[in-house]
Design a protein around this motif. Structure first.
Motif, mmCIF file in Angstrom:
data_model
loop_
_atom_site.group_PDB
_atom_site.id
_atom_site.type_symbol
_atom_site.label_atom_id
_atom_site.label_comp_id
_atom_site.label_asym_id
_atom_site.label_seq_id
_atom_site.Cartn_x
_atom_site.Cartn_y
_atom_site.Cartn_z
ATOM 1 N N ALA A 1 47.112 35.502 39.001
ATOM 2 C CA ALA A 1 47.915 36.534 39.642
ATOM 3 C C ALA A 1 47.218 37.055 40.898
ATOM 4 O O ALA A 1 47.842 37.243 41.949
ATOM 5 N N THR A 2 45.907 37.273 40.803
ATOM 6 C CA THR A 2 45.135 37.744 41.958
ATOM 7 C C THR A 2 45.123 36.700 43.064
ATOM 8 O O THR A 2 45.309 37.023 44.246
ATOM 9 N N ILE A 3 44.891 35.442 42.693
ATOM 10 C CA ILE A 3 44.839 34.375 43.693
ATOM 11 C C ILE A 3 46.206 34.156 44.332
ATOM 12 O O ILE A 3 46.313 33.913 45.539
ATOM 13 N N LEU A 4 47.261 34.282 43.551
ATOM 14 C CA LEU A 4 48.614 34.110 44.098
ATOM 15 C C LEU A 4 48.934 35.226 45.094
ATOM 16 O O LEU A 4 49.521 34.971 46.155
ATOM 17 N N ALA A 5 48.554 36.453 44.772
ATOM 18 C CA ALA A 5 48.757 37.560 45.709
ATOM 19 C C ALA A 5 47.971 37.326 46.996
ATOM 20 O O ALA A 5 48.463 37.576 48.111
ATOM 21 N N LEU A 6 46.763 36.826 46.858
ATOM 22 C CA LEU A 6 45.914 36.520 48.014
ATOM 23 C C LEU A 6 46.561 35.433 48.869
ATOM 24 O O LEU A 6 46.597 35.528 50.107
ATOM 25 N N ALA A 7 47.073 34.394 48.225
ATOM 26 C CA ALA A 7 47.722 33.297 48.946
ATOM 27 C C ALA A 7 48.945 33.791 49.716
ATOM 28 O O ALA A 7 49.191 33.363 50.851
ATOM 29 N N GLU A 8 49.697 34.689 49.122
ATOM 30 C CA GLU A 8 50.894 35.232 49.787
ATOM 31 C C GLU A 8 50.502 36.092 50.982
ATOM 32 O O GLU A 8 51.089 35.970 52.076
ATOM 33 N N ASP B 1 32.238 32.469 37.840
ATOM 34 C CA ASP B 1 32.971 33.675 38.214
ATOM 35 C C ASP B 1 32.522 34.178 39.584
ATOM 36 O O ASP B 1 33.322 34.649 40.381
ATOM 37 N N ASP B 2 31.206 34.089 39.869
ATOM 38 C CA ASP B 2 30.696 34.512 41.159
ATOM 39 C C ASP B 2 31.246 33.630 42.274
ATOM 40 O O ASP B 2 31.619 34.105 43.342
ATOM 41 N N GLU B 3 31.296 32.314 42.028
ATOM 42 C CA GLU B 3 31.846 31.389 43.016
ATOM 43 C C GLU B 3 33.313 31.702 43.288
ATOM 44 O O GLU B 3 33.767 31.671 44.434
ATOM 45 N N ASP B 4 34.028 31.995 42.239
ATOM 46 C CA ASP B 4 35.448 32.329 42.340
ATOM 47 C C ASP B 4 35.652 33.563 43.218
ATOM 48 O O ASP B 4 36.436 33.559 44.181
ATOM 49 N N VAL B 5 34.930 34.631 42.925
ATOM 50 C CA VAL B 5 35.087 35.894 43.660
ATOM 51 C C VAL B 5 34.635 35.732 45.109
ATOM 52 O O VAL B 5 35.292 36.224 46.038
ATOM 53 N N LEU B 6 33.517 35.041 45.334
ATOM 54 C CA LEU B 6 33.048 34.821 46.705
ATOM 55 C C LEU B 6 34.093 34.048 47.510
ATOM 56 O O LEU B 6 34.373 34.389 48.663
ATOM 57 N N SER B 7 34.696 33.036 46.909
ATOM 58 C CA SER B 7 35.709 32.244 47.608
ATOM 59 C C SER B 7 36.916 33.095 47.986
ATOM 60 O O SER B 7 37.502 32.913 49.060
ATOM 61 N N GLN B 8 37.290 34.041 47.120
ATOM 62 C CA GLN B 8 38.407 34.924 47.435
ATOM 63 C C GLN B 8 38.082 35.807 48.637
ATOM 64 O O GLN B 8 38.873 35.920 49.584
ATOM 65 N N HIS B 9 36.909 36.432 48.609
ATOM 66 C CA HIS B 9 36.517 37.308 49.712
ATOM 67 C C HIS B 9 36.302 36.523 51.004
ATOM 68 O O HIS B 9 36.625 36.996 52.102
ATOM 69 N N LEU B 10 35.767 35.327 50.873
ATOM 70 C CA LEU B 10 35.497 34.506 52.056
ATOM 71 C C LEU B 10 36.798 34.032 52.696
ATOM 72 O O LEU B 10 36.881 33.895 53.922
ATOM 73 N N LEU B 11 37.817 33.811 51.894
ATOM 74 C CA LEU B 11 39.130 33.442 52.444
ATOM 75 C C LEU B 11 39.666 34.558 53.326
ATOM 76 O O LEU B 11 40.206 34.314 54.413
ATOM 77 N N VAL B 12 39.532 35.793 52.855
ATOM 78 C CA VAL B 12 39.988 36.950 53.636
ATOM 79 C C VAL B 12 39.212 37.036 54.952
ATOM 80 O O VAL B 12 39.795 37.257 56.023
ATOM 81 N N ALA B 13 37.897 36.827 54.895
ATOM 82 C CA ALA B 13 37.064 36.881 56.092
ATOM 83 C C ALA B 13 37.423 35.760 57.059
ATOM 84 O O ALA B 13 37.474 35.960 58.280
ATOM 85 N N ALA B 14 37.679 34.550 56.522
ATOM 86 C CA ALA B 14 38.047 33.410 57.368
ATOM 87 C C ALA B 14 39.357 33.677 58.094
ATOM 88 O O ALA B 14 39.515 33.338 59.280
ATOM 89 N N ASP B 15 40.300 34.311 57.409
ATOM 90 C CA ASP B 15 41.573 34.657 58.041
ATOM 91 C C ASP B 15 41.368 35.707 59.134
ATOM 92 O O ASP B 15 41.958 35.636 60.203
#
Length: 364
Positions: free
Chosen positions: A307-314, A268-282
């Motif tokens: 649902a969260t990941i799909l919103a992030l991808a969009e 779960d920690d890896e999942d959440v970090l990857s989401q936040h890191l994607l935003v930072a990379a962008d």
């Protein structure tokens, strides 16, 4: 100095015998693993045929083992799909999709395959171990089978003396990332400090500028910020995310949780970090890191976070990640599980265009 009789120099030559090979792989996804367990021991479910080295192959998946001794295990075997006049020499290897090998992939010994004669692993993994592992998600897992086929064609090539000598020289892999990582870790020569939610990080302006056009503009371009005591304040970002961002900038490697946090961490920690890191990379226009985050998140998609990941991808224009989310939702069972959650309701409100695409996809 020695010489040949008569004073002539010795002749030198070299040649190489080359065995022709062909390689490829097939990914077999088991979707609805629990339902396959009704298959009796000794019975298998076959994959679709695939072609490697001019021959068609298929995988036999034994949910309850190939033999009675293997009934607590999953068995996987590779078979030739077509009849052949003489055996086919090949190597193979199975691994879970998403597992990154620490060493180069070793395919093992060479085996002779003929029609209806296969090779594989009777005890690939114990079912109990699979069911408790991260490989099984939403009752699904995927296996990659790498195959190398050795043909009977051999050719002999002349090699120059220089080529023969050059083959004896071993060049180690690049260690630039280790040197730059050490520079970040020791803070030697650092000339800028970042303040992220009260936690500080020392870094090097020229390294950051070389890696990110956003950092380059902030430090040396028209967007250049005033240098107030050499401290740059970063808003709307967790310290561990910025630390992971810096690790990638200096090493070009995807950061692991142990490199940004101490103590035990879970998926779960890896999942959440990857989401936040994607935003930072962008935000900092680090396209390679952004793609690495997309790829990593594809491994973690489930009914609870799709649902969260799909919103992030969009929101961050991650077309590949969005496609994988849609594929996950194309399963009726997955869709029912997701619709019942609050995340889906939030997605419908925040990204109505995505919902329109999803409806159109399902209607087709």
């Amino acid at each position: 100095m020695s010489s040949m009789p008569g004073g002539g120099a010795p002749s030198r030559s070299a040649s190489t015998i080359v065995a022709n090979i062909a390689s490829g792989y097939h990914i077999l996804k088991i979707d609805g693993y629990s339902r396959t367990l009704a298959t009796p021991t000794g019975k298998y479910i076959a994959s679709l045929p695939f072609t490697v080295g001019g021959h068609r192959w298929y995988i036999r998946y034994y949910p309850n083992g190939k033999k009675s001794d293997d009934k607590e295990y999953i068995s996987l075997f590779l078979y030739l799909h077509d009849n052949v006049t003489k055996p086919v020499e090949a190597q193979y290897k199975y691994r879970f999709v998403g597992v990154v090998a620490k060493q180069p992939l070793t395919l093992g010994e060479l085996h002779s395959f003929s029609f209806d004669s296969g090779w594989g692993y009777s005890q690939f993994i114990k079912r109990e171990d699979l069911e408790q592992s991260k490989h099984l998600r939403d009752d699904s897992f995927a296996i990659r089978c790498d195959v190398v086929v050795v043909t009977n064609e051999l050719r002999v090539e002349e090699a120059t003396e220089a080529t023969a000598a050059a083959d004896m020289i071993t060049v180690p892999p690049s260690d630039l990332h280790q040197h730059l990582g050490s520079l970040l870790r020791t803070e030697k020569g650092a000339d800028v400090v970042f303040d992220v939610a009260g936690e500080t990080f020392a870094a090097h302006r020229y390294v950051l500028a070389a890696r990110s056009p956003v950092f380059s503009a902030e430090f040396f371009g028209a967007m250049k910020e005033s240098n107030t005591g050499g401290v740059v304040h970063i808003e709307d970002m967790e310290p561990r995310v910025f630390k992971a961002l810096l690790y990638f900038v200096y090493t070009d490697l995807f950061p692991k949780m142990k490199q940004v946090e101490e103590g035990d961490v879970g998926d779960d920690d890896e999942d959440v970090l990857s989401q936040h890191l994607l935003v930072a990379a962008d935000k900092y226009n680090l396209e390679r890191l952004k793609l690495l985050c997309e790829k990593k998140l594809c491994e973690y998609i489930n009914a609870g976070n799709v649902a969260t990941i799909l919103a992030l991808a969009e929101q961050h224009h991650c077309h590949g990640l969005k496609k994988v989310c849609f594929h996950f939702l194309s399963s009726p069972a997955n869709l029912r599980a997701v619709v019942a959650r609050d995340g889906f309701k939030h997605l419908s409100r925040s990204c109505p265009s995505v919902m329109e695409e999803l409806v159109a996809m399902l209607s087709n």
